[in-house]
Design an enzyme around this catalytic site. Structure first.
Site, short mmCIF file in Angstrom:
data_model
loop_
_atom_site.label_atom_id
_atom_site.label_comp_id
_atom_site.label_asym_id
_atom_site.label_seq_id
_atom_site.Cartn_x
_atom_site.Cartn_y
_atom_site.Cartn_z
N LYS A 130 -5.85 7.40 12.06
CA LYS A 130 -4.98 8.41 11.25
C LYS A 130 -4.84 9.75 12.31
O LYS A 130 -5.82 9.76 13.17
CB LYS A 130 -5.50 8.92 10.07
CG LYS A 130 -5.35 7.59 9.29
CD LYS A 130 -5.78 8.13 7.59
CE LYS A 130 -5.56 7.00 6.56
NZ LYS A 130 -6.15 7.44 5.13
N TYR B 63 3.09 4.44 1.68
CA TYR B 63 2.11 4.81 0.47
C TYR B 63 2.85 4.91 -0.60
O TYR B 63 2.46 5.58 -1.51
CB TYR B 63 1.20 5.90 0.94
CG TYR B 63 0.35 6.15 1.96
CD1 TYR B 63 -1.01 5.26 1.68
CD2 TYR B 63 0.11 6.63 3.15
CE1 TYR B 63 -2.16 5.04 2.29
CE2 TYR B 63 -1.16 6.42 3.95
CZ TYR B 63 -1.98 5.86 3.59
OH TYR B 63 -3.28 5.45 4.39
N ASN C 201 -9.40 11.20 6.57
CA ASN C 201 -10.54 10.25 6.67
C ASN C 201 -10.41 9.31 7.81
O ASN C 201 -10.76 7.86 7.59
CB ASN C 201 -10.72 9.71 5.34
CG ASN C 201 -9.44 8.94 4.74
OD1 ASN C 201 -8.35 8.80 5.37
ND2 ASN C 201 -9.57 8.25 3.67
N HIS D 163 -6.96 4.06 7.87
CA HIS D 163 -6.61 3.21 6.82
C HIS D 163 -6.85 1.74 7.35
O HIS D 163 -6.58 1.23 8.47
CB HIS D 163 -5.05 3.31 6.78
CG HIS D 163 -4.32 2.30 6.02
ND1 HIS D 163 -4.37 2.42 4.57
CD2 HIS D 163 -3.78 1.10 6.39
CE1 HIS D 163 -3.76 1.19 4.19
NE2 HIS D 163 -3.26 0.47 5.37
N GLU E 257 2.07 -4.92 5.04
CA GLU E 257 1.91 -3.78 6.02
C GLU E 257 2.09 -4.22 7.47
O GLU E 257 2.52 -3.34 8.39
CB GLU E 257 0.44 -3.35 5.70
CG GLU E 257 0.33 -2.72 4.28
CD GLU E 257 -0.99 -2.13 4.22
OE1 GLU E 257 -1.92 -2.33 5.23
OE2 GLU E 257 -1.42 -1.49 3.03
P1 ATP Z 1 -6.33 3.95 3.01
O1 ATP Z 1 -5.45 3.14 2.09
O2 ATP Z 1 -5.80 5.12 3.66
O3 ATP Z 1 -6.97 2.90 3.94
P2 ATP Z 1 -8.31 3.68 0.87
O4 ATP Z 1 -7.82 2.31 0.61
O5 ATP Z 1 -9.87 3.91 1.34
O6 ATP Z 1 -7.49 4.58 1.95
P3 ATP Z 1 -6.75 4.64 -1.11
O7 ATP Z 1 -7.07 4.63 -2.62
O8 ATP Z 1 -5.68 3.44 -0.98
O9 ATP Z 1 -8.01 4.72 -0.36
O10 ATP Z 1 -6.20 5.93 -1.03
C1 ATP Z 1 -4.86 6.30 0.19
C2 ATP Z 1 -5.45 7.69 0.77
O11 ATP Z 1 -5.26 8.69 -0.18
C3 ATP Z 1 -6.95 7.92 0.94
O12 ATP Z 1 -7.15 7.31 2.40
C4 ATP Z 1 -7.32 9.13 1.03
O13 ATP Z 1 -6.73 9.89 2.20
C5 ATP Z 1 -6.16 9.86 -0.04
N1 ATP Z 1 -6.92 9.85 -1.52
C6 ATP Z 1 -7.28 8.91 -2.03
N2 ATP Z 1 -7.96 9.17 -3.23
C7 ATP Z 1 -7.75 10.63 -3.22
C8 ATP Z 1 -8.13 11.66 -3.91
N3 ATP Z 1 -8.88 11.53 -5.08
N4 ATP Z 1 -7.77 12.84 -3.58
C9 ATP Z 1 -7.14 13.11 -2.51
N5 ATP Z 1 -6.99 12.21 -1.63
C10 ATP Z 1 -7.06 10.93 -1.80
MG MG Z 2 -5.65 2.13 0.32
#
Ligand code: ATP
Ligand code: MG
Length: 137
Positions: free
Chosen positions: A9, A49, A112, A115, A126
């Site tokens: 990211k 997303y 973070n 992804h 994807e």
């Molecule tokens: P990614 O899809 O980015 O790999 P992930 O699968 O660990 O991450 P997801 O639940 O898919 O987590 O959420 C996608 C992204 O949305 C997260 O990477 C994070 O940056 C953001 N996100 C998720 N939950 C929260 C939250 N509660 N508050 C703020 N941002 C969030």
């Molecule tokens: Mg995810």
């Protein structure tokens, strides 16, 4: 052999840790079958997303994902989806296990670092979102 999609990211790209993160994958036995650095458009990020469109953090997530270039990669290996998720660590870096990518390179749940696809089925979609078949080898 399984494939998964990884995104380094904008926060991690800006920090200059592309090589360090790709090394984590290769050191864990995941092959880089394709990789490229791109600047996502707002439309790209919203489409990628889309599953989170109704979540309160959606706009912040999209703003963040277009705040700078990302590196998208196809990783290949046995159990690649889960292996990559293990290497990444928990979504919130405060909860990520020591030694994971998010524990070592991420600041907070918004920025973070990486992804990774969350299932083999989503990985196929994807990967096709970002790569033509001839770009993967
Ligand atoms: P990614 O899809 O980015 O790999 P992930 O699968 O660990 O991450 P997801 O639940 O898919 O987590 O959420 C996608 C992204 O949305 C997260 O990477 C994070 O940056 C953001 N996100 C998720 N939950 C929260 C939250 N509660 N508050 C703020 N941002 C969030
Ligand atoms: Mg995810």
């Amino acid at each position: 052999m399984e494939r998964t999609l990884s995104i380094i990211k904008p926060d991690a790209v800006a920090k200059g840790v592309i090589g360090k993160i790709l090394d984590r994958f290769e050191s864990a036995g995941l092959r880089v079958a394709a990789t490229k650095k791109i600047q996502l458009t707002r439309q790209d990020a919203e489409a990628f997303y889309a599953i989170h469109a109704e979540r309160p953090f959606f706009n912040d997530l999209v703003d963040f994902m277009i705040s700078g270039p990302v590196v998208v990669s196809v990783l290949e290996g046995e159990g690649a989806v889960l292996k990559n998720r293990d290497l990444m660590g928990a979504t919130d870096p405060k909860e990520a296990e020591a030694g994971t990518i998010r524990a070592d390179f991420a600041e907070n749940i918004d920025a973070n670092a990486v992804h990774g696809s969350d299932s083999a089925e989503n990985a196929v979609n994807e990967i096709h979102f970002f790569f033509a078949d001839r770009e993967i080898s």
